[in-house]
Design an enzyme around this catalytic site. Structure first.
Site: not given
Ligand code: PEP
Ligand code: MG
Length: 598
Positions: A212, A457, A481, A528
């Site tokens: 992140h 995910e 994920d 996303c």
């Molecule tokens: C993902 O896992 O692709 C996602 C968009 O969520 P995050 O990156 O916040 O875990």
């Molecule tokens: Mg995620």
């Protein structure tokens, strides 16, 4: 009490020298030339306070946890030191051995324990006092070898104190403008405190490409390189450093020729960004007339203006973790409502997809931290929706805020880490109950209730996409994920970052399976994860039937350029060919070759 990293110990390891090029993971594109700001080089203030007899065991446990955390950090740095060559690796290895020995020494642990128990002082103060005594003993021995050990024990002490004290939240305010931040580790919460007007770029020893922290760096448009072995071993505060987030390089003490070269690269990138701005108001339509929706992912409310200026058609993913970062208490319903309303209003009627809390794994909130103590596998543990359902008041507060803010705009609710149909049904019940409670109190809420969507995910959710589609109003595919869990690769772990690959056929099949399930059920489906913002993936995702992509606002215009230049029928044919492949290298070649053909 102020503890300071001893300059001597750092200096003793420094090789005099000129330019040095270090390699790491290119996680956020762009380049910056600036002065090094070494986060761990600053002073740490330690307050001493008395603990009651009852608090002693908890204080001792806190110290034990800090020791375990420090061991973990050293292990990670060691794993990474293997990437260094020759004497640099050897030197770092010796140093880590020494630090590990000191950390495990009975003298230190018993001494600190005694100070906590008998002196009834807090763990930080006990560590400071014990370290000072051990260091003084070493220095008193009148032997240069042992005197050097004094510096090392102080470094170990600082590591422990950093682990013990949650760092102050004022972050990087003291950073001179244009600095490049270098640190052992930078968390998503640290990144949230960086102001791109002050910070030029950052680099760290630890951290993977899809962590992140990396995602936030991209969102803020901050060039960043993570996983740089030996980063802190040969640099002094204030030295000139180049961070090349496009090629994954950190250049210490660059030559003037190199600086000039990078300055002209910076200018070229700025020219390219200016040229893309003209696409802002143009539609995202393929050459053969297929319209694609491009939305923005938001990590922080301040990115909403970037989303608007990039021409985002909505917020496809609002990560609400920002509300819980860098603070010790939980945000209440009122505060969350106000924060959401600000975003809803700024988006001027465009849809905003609010994801419920997704803490756990590498996203931690100080106020929720005790829930995660002792978890062996945080990414598989009490994360995201699992926590929200275990502690329904967390979920109810968020849902209430969404329902209230939904009066002023088109809000959608998105649930992270769903693995079963039952979880979605349980949230529906909580949503209905929350709506009833608010209505009873005469509070105005969204009517009808906002759509309830599911992040796909987890591989199990992708494989059960047909079933989940029957209880969801929309899907958002989280490829970050999904890749991590499908390939069993920690997205935040630099030592396995080379194996993290969304182009692995298994990941692509799960995406295809989920998209097809959604299309059959006539559910809206978006992607996303980070691949949505990478133009290289655009033909493949569109070819698989996705018509809605949500990404960092910084990537939006580049992806729009790609959408506008491709032919959907050709993309669908290429996607078909790709889905027959078994090798991710071949898949990458087929994608690159396709992009070059138009
Ligand atoms: C993902 O896992 O692709 C996602 C968009 O969520 P995050 O990156 O916040 O875990
Ligand atoms: Mg995620």
């Amino acid at each position: 009490m102020a503890a300071k990293r001893d300059k001597k110990s750092k200096g003793a390891r420094r090789r005099p020298g000129g330019e040095r090029v270090l390699e790491g993971l290119a996680v956020s594109p762009g380049v910056a030339v600036g002065e090094a700001f070494l986060r761990e080089a600053g002073e740490i203030q330690v307050n001493e306070y008395t603990v009651s007899r009852r608090q002693v065991p908890a204080e001792a446990e806190r110290f034990e946890r800090a020791v375990a955390k420090a061991h973990g950090q050293l292990d990670k740095i060691r794993a990474h030191a293997d990437n260094l060559h020759g004497t640099a690796a050897e030197e770092l290895g010796y140093l880590l051995d020494a630090h590990e020995q000191m950390l495990s020494s009975a003298r230190l642990t018993k001494g600190v324990g005694r100070r906590i128990e008998q002196g009834r002082i807090n763990a930080e103060a006990a560590v400071m006092a014990e370290i000072a005594e051990i260091a003084a003993n070493f220095e008193g021995m009148n032997d240069p070898y042992l005197a050097a050990r004094a510096d090392e024990i102080r470094e170990v002490g600082l590591r422990l104190i950093r682990s013990l004290s949650d760092r102050p939240y004022q972050g990087f305010k003291a950073v001179p403008a244009g600095s490049v931040i270098l640190a052992e580790e930078i968390t998503p919460a640290d990144t949230a405190l960086m102001d791109p007007r002050r910070v030029g770029a950052f680099a760290s020893v630890l951290g993977g490409a899809e962590s992140h922290t990396a995602i936030m760096a991209r969102s803020l448009g901050l060039p960043a390189v993570l996983g740089v072995a030996g980063l802190l071993e040969d640099v002094a505060p204030g030295e000139t450093v180049i961070v090349d987030g496009s090629d994954g390089l950190v250049i210490l003490r660059p030559t003037s020729k190199r600086i000039a070269e990078y300055r002209s690269r910076q200018e070229a990138m700025e020219r390219e960004a200016r040229a893309l701005v003209r696409l802002r108001t143009r539609p995202a339509v393929t050459r053969d007339g297929v319209t694609v929706t491009l939305q923005a992912n938001l990590e922080l409310p301040r990115e909403v203006s970037q989303a608007r200026s990039a021409g985002a058609e909505g917020v496809g993913l609002l990560r609400t973790e920002f509300l819980y970062m860098n603070r010790d208490n939980l945000p209440g319903e009122e505060e969350q409502t106000v924060a959401l309303l600000e975003i809803v209003r700024a988006m001027g009627g465009r849809p905003v997809t609010v994801r419920t809390l997704d803490v756990g794994g590498d996203k931690l909130a100080p106020s929720l931290r005790p829930r995660f103590y002792g978890t062996a596998n945080p990414a598989l543990g009490l994360r995201a929706i699992r926590l929200s359902l275990k502690e329904p008041e967390l979920l109810e507060t968020q849902l209430a805020a969404i329902l209230r803010a939904g009066v002023e705009g088109a809000l959608r609710i998105l649930l992270p880490m769903i693995s079963t149909v039952a979880e979605v049904l349980e949230v529906r019940k909580v949503l209905a109950a929350t709506a009833r409670r608010l209505r009873r109190k005469g509070v105005k809420i969204a009517d009808p209730l906002p759509p309830l969507g599911v992040m796909i995910e987890i591989p199990g959710a992708a494989l059960a996409a047909d079933a989940i589609a029957s209880v969801a109003d929309f899907f958002a595919i989280g490829s970050n994920d999904l890749t991590m869990y499908t390939l069993a690769i920690d997205r935040g772990e630099e030592s396995v970052a080379h194996l993290y690959n969304p182009l692995h056929p298994a990941v692509l099949r799960l995406i295809q399976f989920s998209v097809e399930a959604a299309l059959r059920a006539r559910l809206p489906v978006s992607v996303c994860g980070e691949i949505a913002g990478d133009p290289r993936f655009t033909p493949l995702l569109l070819g698989l039937g996705v018509r809605d992509l949500s990404m960092s606002a910084n990537s939006l215009l580049r992806v729009k350029q790609q959408v506008r230049s491709l032919d959907m029928q050709a993309a669908a044919r290429r996607a078909q060919v790709i889905m027959d492949q078994t090798d991710s290298g071949r898949i990458a070649a087929l994608l690159d070759d396709f992009s070059e053909s138009f």
